[in-house]
Scaffold this active site. Structure first.
Site, PDB file in Angstrom:
ATOM      1  NE  ARG A 165      -4.501  -1.111  -0.277  1.00 11.41           N
ATOM      2  CZ  ARG A 165      -4.475  -2.104  -1.193  1.00 11.41           C
ATOM      3  NH1 ARG A 165      -3.575  -2.342  -1.908  1.00 11.41           N
ATOM      4  NH2 ARG A 165      -5.636  -2.759  -1.242  1.00 11.41           N
TER       5      ARG A 165
ATOM      6  CD  GLU B  20      -2.666   3.596  -5.851  1.00 14.73           C
ATOM      7  OE1 GLU B  20      -3.681   2.946  -6.140  1.00 14.73           O
ATOM      8  OE2 GLU B  20      -1.818   2.997  -5.321  1.00 14.73           O
TER       9      GLU B  20
ATOM     10  CG  HIS C 207      -2.898  -0.421  -7.187  1.00  9.78           C
ATOM     11  ND1 HIS C 207      -3.280   0.126  -6.164  1.00  9.78           N
ATOM     12  CD2 HIS C 207      -2.959  -1.811  -6.818  1.00  9.78           C
ATOM     13  CE1 HIS C 207      -3.830  -0.698  -5.185  1.00  9.78           C
ATOM     14  NE2 HIS C 207      -3.733  -1.867  -5.364  1.00  9.78           N
TER      15      HIS C 207
END
Ligand code: NAD
Length: 309
Positions: A236, A265, A283
């Protein structure tokens, strides 16, 4: 009849499970998350909502959801869901934390090798710049090196097993697991973070993002590491402080880093994109066909079980 609303894309096998239930009326609109106002309009009719990370299941939505009994998150992180409000209203929140374990594990291994050997830089040089630069891309071998895993849960432990197959020595720091879990896998569990920081040649974080793990790795921790360490964050954004990692890459203290997750993000203007010797992916740790199928099937079954009590 249970009315189930799916507001984002989930893989077909999960949708098929929901469709085939005689007591379920399904609305599947994978683009609906883009129209929050519309979700607010229709949510009062639904008994369950299934989302990924794009639908803000916030206080406003939950307050309008008069019949809602269950919120399903097709994936792991529930940061887009107001858990407090859901629990206050007695709405069950279910997720699918095991569905993408292997995808994230394999992405970590790929990123580790890519960082050690600068594969994306060599690829870019040959493919995009048409250069045959064999001397420029010197790497380090993983064999014989020590891998330090912070967070020895589902993904961390699987990364450990795979790293051992590469002849790495594996140590782990995780104050919440039993020593035997690590020992059984031939991994040494160390008692404090500093020991891991001092001994590892490659360090990878696999904890959840909590108040305790946010900024777990900052300038201070990086200083304790070996010169030329390789750092990975596939967990994360924010577990490793982004600015401090940037500085350590610029100074060369950190030889290379690989990062899949960012504090904010989409991360198209993140400072890390400017750093040397960093490999970044948007991601995609969970992006495999297998993992998306697993997650969809798990969440469909979880939501059905929750609806039927
Ligand atoms: P998990 O819950 O199985 O394991 C997490 C481990 O971290 C646990 O063993 C826990 O004891 C440990 N931990 C918690 N706090 C700690 C601390 N302060 N210090 C050291 N260890 C600590 O979780 P998992 O399924 O292995 O997932 C790990 C991480 O990977 C999560 O952050 C998850 O969101 C992330 N993830 C990312 C992707 C991706 O797309 N990049 C995909 C899946 C999971």
């Amino acid at each position: 009849m249970f009315k189930v609303l799916v507001t984002e894309h989930i893989a077909e096998p999960g949708i098929n499970i929901l469709k085939s239930q005689p007591d379920v009326e399904l609305t599947y609109d994978p683009e609906l998350f883009r129209n929050f106002e519309r979700i607010l309009e229709i949510i009062p009719e639904y008994d369950a909502i299934i989302t990924r990370s794009g639908t803000p299941v916030n206080k406003e939505l939950i307050s309008k959801a008069k019949k809602l009994k269950v919120i399903g998150r097709a994936g792991v992180g529930v940061d887009n869901i107001d858990l407090e409000e859901a629990s206050r209203r007695g709405i069950l929140v279910v997720n699918a934390p095991t569905g993408n374990t292997l995808a994230a594990t394999e992405h970590t291994m790929g990123m580790m090798i890519a960082a050690a050997r600068q594969i994306p830089y060599a690829h870019k040089s040959l493919k995009d710049e048409r250069r045959w630069d064999r001397k420029k891309f010197m790497g380090v071998e993983l064999s014989g090196k020590t891998l330090g895993i912070i967070g020895f849960g589902r993904i961390g432990s699987r990364v450990g097993i795979r790293a051992k197959a590469f002849d790495m020595k594996v140590i782990a720091y995780d104050p919440y697991i039993k020593k035997e879990k690590a020992e059984k896998l031939g991994v040494e569990l160390v008692d404090n973070l500093d020991t891991l920081l001092e001994r590892a040649d490659v360090i990878t974080v696999h904890t959840p993002l909590t108040d305790e793990t946010r900024n777990m790795i900052t300038r201070k921790e990086i200083e304790k590491m070996k010169d030329g360490v390789i750092l990975l964050n596939i967990a994360r954004g924010g577990i490793i402080n982004e600015k401090d990692l940037y500085d350590a890459l610029v100074s060369g203290k950190v030889r290379a880093a690989a990062v899949d997750v960012f504090v904010k993000e989409p991360a198209t203007d993140n400072i890390l994109l400017e750093a040397p010797n960093i490999i970044v992916t948007p991601h995609i740790g969970a992006n495999t066909y297998e993992s998306q199928t697993n997650v969809a099937v798990i969440i469909a079954n979880q939501v059905l079980a929750a609806l039927r009590g």
